[in-house]
Motif scaffolding. Structure first.
Motif, PDB file in Angstrom:
ATOM      1  N   LEU A 155       0.803  -1.224   0.000  1.00 30.44           N
ATOM      2  CA  LEU A 155       0.000   0.000   0.000  1.00 30.44           C
ATOM      3  C   LEU A 155       0.833   1.271   0.000  1.00 30.44           C
ATOM      4  CD1 LEU A 155      -2.973  -0.790   2.399  1.00 30.44           C
ATOM      5  CD2 LEU A 155      -3.099  -0.224  -0.032  1.00 30.44           C
ATOM      6  N   GLY A 156       2.030   1.203   0.561  1.00 24.15           N
ATOM      7  CA  GLY A 156       2.797   2.429   0.706  1.00 24.15           C
ATOM      8  C   GLY A 156       2.182   3.302   1.781  1.00 24.15           C
ATOM      9  N   HIS A 157       2.330   4.593   1.654  1.00 28.07           N
ATOM     10  CA  HIS A 157       1.756   5.504   2.642  1.00 28.07           C
ATOM     11  C   HIS A 157       1.417   6.819   1.963  1.00 28.07           C
ATOM     12  CE1 HIS A 157       5.716   7.495   2.743  1.00 28.07           C
ATOM     13  NE2 HIS A 157       6.216   6.286   2.802  1.00 28.07           N
ATOM     14  N   GLY A 158       1.043   7.809   2.720  1.00 24.26           N
ATOM     15  CA  GLY A 158       0.687   9.111   2.153  1.00 24.26           C
ATOM     16  C   GLY A 158      -0.562   9.002   1.306  1.00 24.26           C
ATOM     17  N   ALA A 159      -0.415   9.276  -0.005  1.00 23.07           N
ATOM     18  CA  ALA A 159      -1.562   9.304  -0.908  1.00 23.07           C
ATOM     19  C   ALA A 159      -2.241   7.950  -1.036  1.00 23.07           C
ATOM     20  CB  ALA A 159      -1.116   9.777  -2.292  1.00 23.07           C
ATOM     21  N   HIS A 202      -9.695  -1.556  -2.658  1.00 21.05           N
ATOM     22  CA  HIS A 202      -9.447  -2.808  -3.403  1.00 21.05           C
ATOM     23  C   HIS A 202      -8.726  -3.823  -2.524  1.00 21.05           C
ATOM     24  CE1 HIS A 202      -8.336  -5.496  -6.687  1.00 21.05           C
ATOM     25  NE2 HIS A 202      -7.091  -5.449  -6.222  1.00 21.05           N
ATOM     26  N   VAL A 203      -7.700  -3.362  -1.815  1.00 19.81           N
ATOM     27  CA  VAL A 203      -6.938  -4.270  -0.948  1.00 19.81           C
ATOM     28  C   VAL A 203      -7.813  -4.799   0.181  1.00 19.81           C
ATOM     29  CG1 VAL A 203      -5.052  -4.381   0.741  1.00 19.81           C
ATOM     30  CG2 VAL A 203      -4.690  -3.283  -1.485  1.00 19.81           C
ATOM     31  N   ALA A 204      -8.612  -3.934   0.789  1.00 20.47           N
ATOM     32  CA  ALA A 204      -9.491  -4.355   1.883  1.00 20.47           C
ATOM     33  C   ALA A 204     -10.507  -5.381   1.396  1.00 20.47           C
ATOM     34  CB  ALA A 204     -10.201  -3.148   2.482  1.00 20.47           C
ATOM     35  N   ALA A 205     -11.066  -5.175   0.202  1.00 21.55           N
ATOM     36  CA  ALA A 205     -12.037  -6.124  -0.346  1.00 21.55           C
ATOM     37  C   ALA A 205     -11.374  -7.461  -0.653  1.00 21.55           C
ATOM     38  CB  ALA A 205     -12.674  -5.540  -1.609  1.00 21.55           C
ATOM     39  N   TYR A 255     -10.748  -9.269   2.584  1.00 15.29           N
ATOM     40  CA  TYR A 255     -12.020  -9.768   3.115  1.00 15.29           C
ATOM     41  C   TYR A 255     -12.359 -11.109   2.480  1.00 15.29           C
ATOM     42  CZ  TYR A 255     -17.000 -10.410   3.820  1.00 15.29           C
ATOM     43  OH  TYR A 255     -18.226 -10.955   4.129  1.00 15.29           O
ATOM     44  N   LYS A 256     -12.223 -11.228   1.172  1.00 13.43           N
ATOM     45  CA  LYS A 256     -12.530 -12.485   0.493  1.00 13.43           C
ATOM     46  C   LYS A 256     -11.581 -13.597   0.942  1.00 13.43           C
ATOM     47  CE  LYS A 256     -13.292 -14.628  -4.002  1.00 13.43           C
ATOM     48  NZ  LYS A 256     -12.714 -15.896  -3.542  1.00 13.43           N
ATOM     49  N   ILE A 257     -10.300 -13.269   1.079  1.00 18.54           N
ATOM     50  CA  ILE A 257      -9.319 -14.266   1.516  1.00 18.54           C
ATOM     51  C   ILE A 257      -9.642 -14.763   2.923  1.00 18.54           C
ATOM     52  CG2 ILE A 257      -6.879 -14.566   2.131  1.00 18.54           C
ATOM     53  CD1 ILE A 257      -6.254 -12.611  -0.199  1.00 18.54           C
ATOM     54  N   LEU A 258     -10.001 -13.838   3.810  1.00 18.84           N
ATOM     55  CA  LEU A 258     -10.384 -14.210   5.165  1.00 18.84           C
ATOM     56  C   LEU A 258     -11.660 -15.051   5.180  1.00 18.84           C
ATOM     57  CD1 LEU A 258      -9.700 -10.954   7.177  1.00 18.84           C
ATOM     58  CD2 LEU A 258      -8.828 -13.207   7.778  1.00 18.84           C
ATOM     59  N   ALA A 259     -12.636 -14.657   4.369  1.00 14.88           N
ATOM     60  CA  ALA A 259     -13.895 -15.404   4.319  1.00 14.88           C
ATOM     61  C   ALA A 259     -13.671 -16.823   3.824  1.00 14.88           C
ATOM     62  CB  ALA A 259     -14.891 -14.669   3.422  1.00 14.88           C
ATOM     63  N   ASP A 260     -12.799 -16.986   2.833  1.00 14.52           N
ATOM     64  CA  ASP A 260     -12.503 -18.319   2.301  1.00 14.52           C
ATOM     65  C   ASP A 260     -11.818 -19.209   3.333  1.00 14.52           C
ATOM     66  OD1 ASP A 260     -13.610 -17.688  -0.124  1.00 14.52           O
ATOM     67  OD2 ASP A 260     -11.708 -17.255  -1.124  1.00 14.52           O
ATOM     68  N   ILE A 306     -11.484  -3.758   7.822  1.00 13.42           N
ATOM     69  CA  ILE A 306     -10.147  -4.160   7.385  1.00 13.42           C
ATOM     70  C   ILE A 306      -9.391  -2.942   6.869  1.00 13.42           C
ATOM     71  CG2 ILE A 306      -8.866  -5.558   5.726  1.00 13.42           C
ATOM     72  CD1 ILE A 306     -11.140  -7.611   5.867  1.00 13.42           C
ATOM     73  N   GLY A 307     -10.074  -2.090   6.110  1.00 13.33           N
ATOM     74  CA  GLY A 307      -9.441  -0.868   5.620  1.00 13.33           C
ATOM     75  C   GLY A 307      -8.981   0.026   6.751  1.00 13.33           C
ATOM     76  N   THR A 308      -9.805   0.163   7.780  1.00 16.73           N
ATOM     77  CA  THR A 308      -9.424   0.971   8.940  1.00 16.73           C
ATOM     78  C   THR A 308      -8.192   0.404   9.623  1.00 16.73           C
ATOM     79  OG1 THR A 308     -11.719   1.664   9.310  1.00 16.73           O
ATOM     80  CG2 THR A 308     -10.204   1.830  11.181  1.00 16.73           C
TER      81      THR A 308
END
Length: 367
Positions: free
Chosen positions: A307-311, A320-323, A326-331, A347-349
């Motif tokens: 993800l990096g940081h800042g922007a 996109h990463v959070a979604a 989420y799918k990986i965790l659900a699986d 997850i995003g938070t």
């Protein structure tokens, strides 16, 4: 000057080829910086081919066991036993792999797409060739510890060592940096206790050579529609059903084709080594569940670092990463014993909090 222009791999490629203008690369790849060169002075088939000159990338996270000391040594031993694998050529003490000309299977048929029958047939033939290679017939130096080599047929012991690697080398090793992020999405030390319980009771099967990374980018289709298998660095000896489970997990076949591949695999390996598919109806699901659980720990770390940081701390990339996580965790909720999976927003938070806590970490955003 690009960062790669002074790298060891590029300098070596220029030295080997004798002409900087013929060096191609770096090629796309996570674990290695790779260049392709012709060999001046070579004769015969070696002269007509191009060869890979590569070096491991620095500061990378390795999330998979590596069993053999040298991939090139393994490839030499497998010549004539496994069809269509890279040749190995040695020049001035440097072992080079032949660059297989063609296109990756993934570039032709992406994840989720059906794979043509002629290609599936060759993949299944590869499974049969692997089943015929046993530890006793594989005179290759190993780097793995003795405890990581369970007795032939001890599939439970094989699985335990895989779980130990994930627990110790992926989870515990990275706890100082990622403990808060793991905890925020429901992962802790008890996750492995629940995982062990979930995958217990595996049937015995005779061990054989495993490629252990058979996905669409490690298959090359040449101009004659022949299938080549590359990147043998994660090869090991172990449970043949684990090879199938890993392949299915990575390939993402459509469901109808997945069933056909399983049945063709079963017939093929049983012909080569009877007992290789023993208990597959019960155990295949458990082995795939392990792969899903393993992916949680590796992907959480990789995605957080990407993800990096800042922007990049908010916006479409974060969503996109959070979604995806989420799918990986659900699986993997069942094998990890997760009673609930946090929503993508949660997850995003958690990712944003982790980024802020590690804003000065030089690893953030690494390839």
């Amino acid at each position: 000057m690009s960062p790669e222009s002074g790298s060891i791999a590029r300098l070596r490629a220029v030295e080997v080829s004798g002409d900087e203008s013929v060096v191609e690369g770096p090629l796309r790849g996570y674990h290695h910086e790779t260049y392709v060169v012709p060999l001046p002075g070579a004769t015969g088939a070696a002269r007509a081919a191009r060869w890979k000159c590569r070096e491991p990338r620095s500061n990378l996270l390795w999330f998979d066991r590596r069993c053999f000391t040298s991939e090139e040594q393994l490839l030499r031993v497998l010549q004539g036993r496994i069809a269509r694998i890279p040749d190995v050529f040695e020049i001035d003490g440097l072992a080079l792999q032949r660059f297989v000309e063609g296109r990756t299977l993934g570039s032709l048929y992406g994840a989720g797409q059906a794979v043509p029958h002629d290609v599936v047939r060759q993949i299944v033939e590869l499974f049969g060739e692997l089943a015929a290679v046993t530890s006793e017939t594989l005179p290759v130096e190993r780097r793995c510890h003795p405890e990581d080599r369970p007795a032939d047929g001890d599939t439970a012991g094989f699985m335990e060592r895989l779980i130990c690697f994930t627990e110790q080398r992926v989870y515990e090793k990275n706890l100082p940096e990622f403990e808060a992020l793991f905890a925020a999405i429901g992962l802790d030390g008890d996750s492995f206790r629940r995982l062990r319980k979930h995958v217990s009771g595996l049937r015995e099967r005779p061990f054989c050579l495993l490629h252990a990374d058979l996905h669409r980018e490690n298959f090359i289709i040449d101009a004659d529609r022949r299938l080549w298998t590359i990147d043998w660095e994660l090869a090991m000896v172990g449970d043949p059903l684990y090879e199938l489970a890993t392949h299915l997990h990575l390939m993402r076949y459509p469901s109808w084709q997945r069933h056909r591949v399983v049945e063709q695999w079963r017939r093929t390996v049983e012909t080569v080594r009877p007992g290789s598919s023993n208990g597959w109806r019960h155990d295949l699901r458990l082995l795939i569940d392990y792969k899903r659980a393993q992916s949680v720990f590796t992907d959480v770390i990789r995605e957080a670092l990407s993800l990096g940081h800042g922007a990049y701390a908010s916006g479409p990339r974060l969503a996109h990463v959070a979604a995806r996580l989420y799918k990986i965790l659900a699986d993997a909720a069942l094998p990890l014993g997760l009673e609930s999976v946090p929503a993508p927003s949660s997850i995003g938070t958690a990712l944003v909090r982790w980024q802020r806590a590690h804003a000065g970490d030089v690893r953030i955003g690494e390839p």
